[in-house]
Design a protein around this motif. Structure first.
Motif, PDB file in Angstrom:
ATOM      1  N   GLN A  78      -0.542  11.165 -10.120  1.00  0.00           N
ATOM      2  CA  GLN A  78      -1.870  10.627 -10.407  1.00  0.00           C
ATOM      3  C   GLN A  78      -2.450   9.875  -9.205  1.00  0.00           C
ATOM      4  O   GLN A  78      -3.609  10.064  -8.851  1.00  0.00           O
ATOM      5  CB  GLN A  78      -1.818   9.701 -11.633  1.00  0.00           C
ATOM      6  CG  GLN A  78      -3.165   9.156 -12.041  1.00  0.00           C
ATOM      7  CD  GLN A  78      -4.161  10.233 -12.444  1.00  0.00           C
ATOM      8  OE1 GLN A  78      -3.801  11.294 -12.929  1.00  0.00           O
ATOM      9  NE2 GLN A  78      -5.435   9.970 -12.219  1.00  0.00           N
ATOM     10  N   THR A  79      -1.651   9.025  -8.583  1.00  0.00           N
ATOM     11  CA  THR A  79      -2.169   8.260  -7.437  1.00  0.00           C
ATOM     12  C   THR A  79      -2.381   9.168  -6.233  1.00  0.00           C
ATOM     13  O   THR A  79      -3.287   8.926  -5.428  1.00  0.00           O
ATOM     14  CB  THR A  79      -1.241   7.092  -7.072  1.00  0.00           C
ATOM     15  OG1 THR A  79       0.066   7.587  -6.754  1.00  0.00           O
ATOM     16  CG2 THR A  79      -1.170   6.072  -8.199  1.00  0.00           C
ATOM     17  N   GLY A  80      -1.575  10.222  -6.104  1.00  0.00           N
ATOM     18  CA  GLY A  80      -1.791  11.199  -5.031  1.00  0.00           C
ATOM     19  C   GLY A  80      -3.100  11.940  -5.229  1.00  0.00           C
ATOM     20  O   GLY A  80      -3.853  12.175  -4.277  1.00  0.00           O
ATOM     21  N   ARG A  90      -5.028   4.208   0.084  1.00  0.00           N
ATOM     22  CA  ARG A  90      -4.717   4.854  -1.199  1.00  0.00           C
ATOM     23  C   ARG A  90      -3.507   5.784  -1.104  1.00  0.00           C
ATOM     24  O   ARG A  90      -2.905   6.115  -2.112  1.00  0.00           O
ATOM     25  CB  ARG A  90      -5.921   5.618  -1.711  1.00  0.00           C
ATOM     26  CG  ARG A  90      -7.113   4.711  -1.973  1.00  0.00           C
ATOM     27  CD  ARG A  90      -7.762   5.064  -3.264  1.00  0.00           C
ATOM     28  NE  ARG A  90      -8.955   4.275  -3.474  1.00  0.00           N
ATOM     29  CZ  ARG A  90      -9.013   3.269  -4.334  1.00  0.00           C
ATOM     30  NH1 ARG A  90      -7.961   2.944  -5.038  1.00  0.00           N
ATOM     31  NH2 ARG A  90     -10.129   2.602  -4.488  1.00  0.00           N
ATOM     32  N   PHE A  91      -3.143   6.212   0.095  1.00  0.00           N
ATOM     33  CA  PHE A  91      -1.994   7.105   0.256  1.00  0.00           C
ATOM     34  C   PHE A  91      -0.667   6.352   0.249  1.00  0.00           C
ATOM     35  O   PHE A  91       0.392   6.960   0.102  1.00  0.00           O
ATOM     36  CB  PHE A  91      -2.136   7.936   1.534  1.00  0.00           C
ATOM     37  CG  PHE A  91      -3.125   9.053   1.396  1.00  0.00           C
ATOM     38  CD1 PHE A  91      -2.737  10.272   0.875  1.00  0.00           C
ATOM     39  CD2 PHE A  91      -4.449   8.866   1.744  1.00  0.00           C
ATOM     40  CE1 PHE A  91      -3.649  11.300   0.723  1.00  0.00           C
ATOM     41  CE2 PHE A  91      -5.379   9.882   1.603  1.00  0.00           C
ATOM     42  CZ  PHE A  91      -4.979  11.109   1.090  1.00  0.00           C
ATOM     43  N   THR A  92      -0.709   5.053   0.403  1.00  0.00           N
ATOM     44  CA  THR A  92       0.513   4.253   0.440  1.00  0.00           C
ATOM     45  C   THR A  92       1.270   4.326  -0.883  1.00  0.00           C
ATOM     46  O   THR A  92       2.489   4.499  -0.893  1.00  0.00           O
ATOM     47  CB  THR A  92       0.170   2.788   0.767  1.00  0.00           C
ATOM     48  OG1 THR A  92      -0.623   2.753   1.936  1.00  0.00           O
ATOM     49  CG2 THR A  92       1.417   1.961   0.976  1.00  0.00           C
ATOM     50  N   LEU A  93       0.562   4.210  -1.961  1.00  0.00           N
ATOM     51  CA  LEU A  93       1.194   4.196  -3.274  1.00  0.00           C
ATOM     52  C   LEU A  93       1.900   5.516  -3.604  1.00  0.00           C
ATOM     53  O   LEU A  93       3.076   5.501  -3.967  1.00  0.00           O
ATOM     54  CB  LEU A  93       0.158   3.834  -4.341  1.00  0.00           C
ATOM     55  CG  LEU A  93       0.732   3.139  -5.555  1.00  0.00           C
ATOM     56  CD1 LEU A  93      -0.266   2.137  -6.099  1.00  0.00           C
ATOM     57  CD2 LEU A  93       1.115   4.108  -6.617  1.00  0.00           C
ATOM     58  N   PRO A  94       1.241   6.674  -3.463  1.00  0.00           N
ATOM     59  CA  PRO A  94       1.976   7.908  -3.768  1.00  0.00           C
ATOM     60  C   PRO A  94       3.131   8.182  -2.794  1.00  0.00           C
ATOM     61  O   PRO A  94       4.140   8.764  -3.194  1.00  0.00           O
ATOM     62  CB  PRO A  94       0.918   9.007  -3.707  1.00  0.00           C
ATOM     63  CG  PRO A  94      -0.241   8.418  -3.003  1.00  0.00           C
ATOM     64  CD  PRO A  94      -0.174   6.942  -3.211  1.00  0.00           C
ATOM     65  N   LEU A  95       3.002   7.745  -1.547  1.00  0.00           N
ATOM     66  CA  LEU A  95       4.113   7.919  -0.607  1.00  0.00           C
ATOM     67  C   LEU A  95       5.324   7.088  -1.037  1.00  0.00           C
ATOM     68  O   LEU A  95       6.450   7.583  -1.070  1.00  0.00           O
ATOM     69  CB  LEU A  95       3.686   7.527   0.811  1.00  0.00           C
ATOM     70  CG  LEU A  95       2.814   8.530   1.548  1.00  0.00           C
ATOM     71  CD1 LEU A  95       2.304   7.920   2.857  1.00  0.00           C
ATOM     72  CD2 LEU A  95       3.560   9.818   1.810  1.00  0.00           C
ATOM     73  N   GLY A  96       5.085   5.820  -1.352  1.00  0.00           N
ATOM     74  CA  GLY A  96       6.175   4.943  -1.785  1.00  0.00           C
ATOM     75  C   GLY A  96       6.805   5.409  -3.084  1.00  0.00           C
ATOM     76  O   GLY A  96       8.033   5.455  -3.220  1.00  0.00           O
ATOM     77  N   CYS A  97       5.974   5.783  -4.051  1.00  0.00           N
ATOM     78  CA  CYS A  97       6.500   6.252  -5.338  1.00  0.00           C
ATOM     79  C   CYS A  97       7.201   7.600  -5.192  1.00  0.00           C
ATOM     80  O   CYS A  97       8.213   7.856  -5.850  1.00  0.00           O
ATOM     81  CB  CYS A  97       5.371   6.353  -6.358  1.00  0.00           C
ATOM     82  SG  CYS A  97       4.774   4.764  -6.941  1.00  0.00           S
ATOM     83  N   GLY A  98       6.678   8.471  -4.342  1.00  0.00           N
ATOM     84  CA  GLY A  98       7.312   9.766  -4.114  1.00  0.00           C
ATOM     85  C   GLY A  98       8.695   9.611  -3.499  1.00  0.00           C
ATOM     86  O   GLY A  98       9.649  10.287  -3.902  1.00  0.00           O
TER      87      GLY A  98
END
Length: 174
Positions: free
Chosen positions: A106-108, A133-141
């Motif tokens: 979702q964040t990606g 905004r790309f920080t969150l999907p990178l960290g969660c991924g």
């Protein structure tokens, strides 16, 4: 594969650490300039909110899981036999993986939409918000990849709590 993932987790943690230091410096400079000269740094709150805070929280998550430093309470599981304990660990890791995989997706998606429309925040200056905004999907991924490693370990019969409990006992005695 695990070594590569560990190195990536280390790198992400360094990014989070650098964001923490830069955030501290920017906030300190803002406070000093505001207090002494009545001239605060523009967009400090926005930059801290959209860039630094997200990096500080989400970039180190994979390394924290790798090293077993997430907060855990084993009041119930410490009294279970190994198969039951592994079952509980498997369920917990699977639930976490599902949650963080959905969060990554979702964040990606939102990050890509933000990039597509070149999203920015208007204030004293135009601040592009899409890069943060790309920080969150990178960290969660990255966290999801570590959770997959944990699930494989559990399926192989490794008690992941016991692995880190022995590390904790070593550091407590020091």
């Amino acid at each position: 594969m695990e070594k590569l993932l560990r190195r990536g987790s280390d790198l992400f943690a360094w990014v989070g650490g650098i964001a923490l230091v830069v955030m501290m410096l920017e906030i300190s400079a803002d406070v000093i300039l505001r207090t002494l000269f009545n001239k605060p740094l523009p967009l400090t709150v926005e930059i801290v909110s959209f860039y630094y805070m997200v990096a500080v929280v989400f970039m180190p998550m994979a390394l924290v899981e790798f090293t077993g430093h997430h907060i855990s309470v084993n009041l119930v599981t410490q009294h279970l036999n190994k198969p039951a304990k592994l079952t509980v660990q498997f369920i917990a890791m699977t639930a976490a993986l599902i949650y963080f995989a959905l969060m990554t997706f979702q964040t990606g998606r939102q990050a890509l939409e933000s990039l597509e429309m070149h999203e920015y925040l208007m204030g004293a200056f135009a601040l592009p918000t899409w890069p943060g905004r790309f920080t969150l999907p990178l960290g969660c991924g990255a966290y999801c990849l570590v959770l997959i490693v944990r699930l494989v370990q559990i399926c192989r019969g490794v008690d992941i709590d016991a692995e880190f409990e022995s590390d904790a006992n070593l550091t407590e005695g020091a």
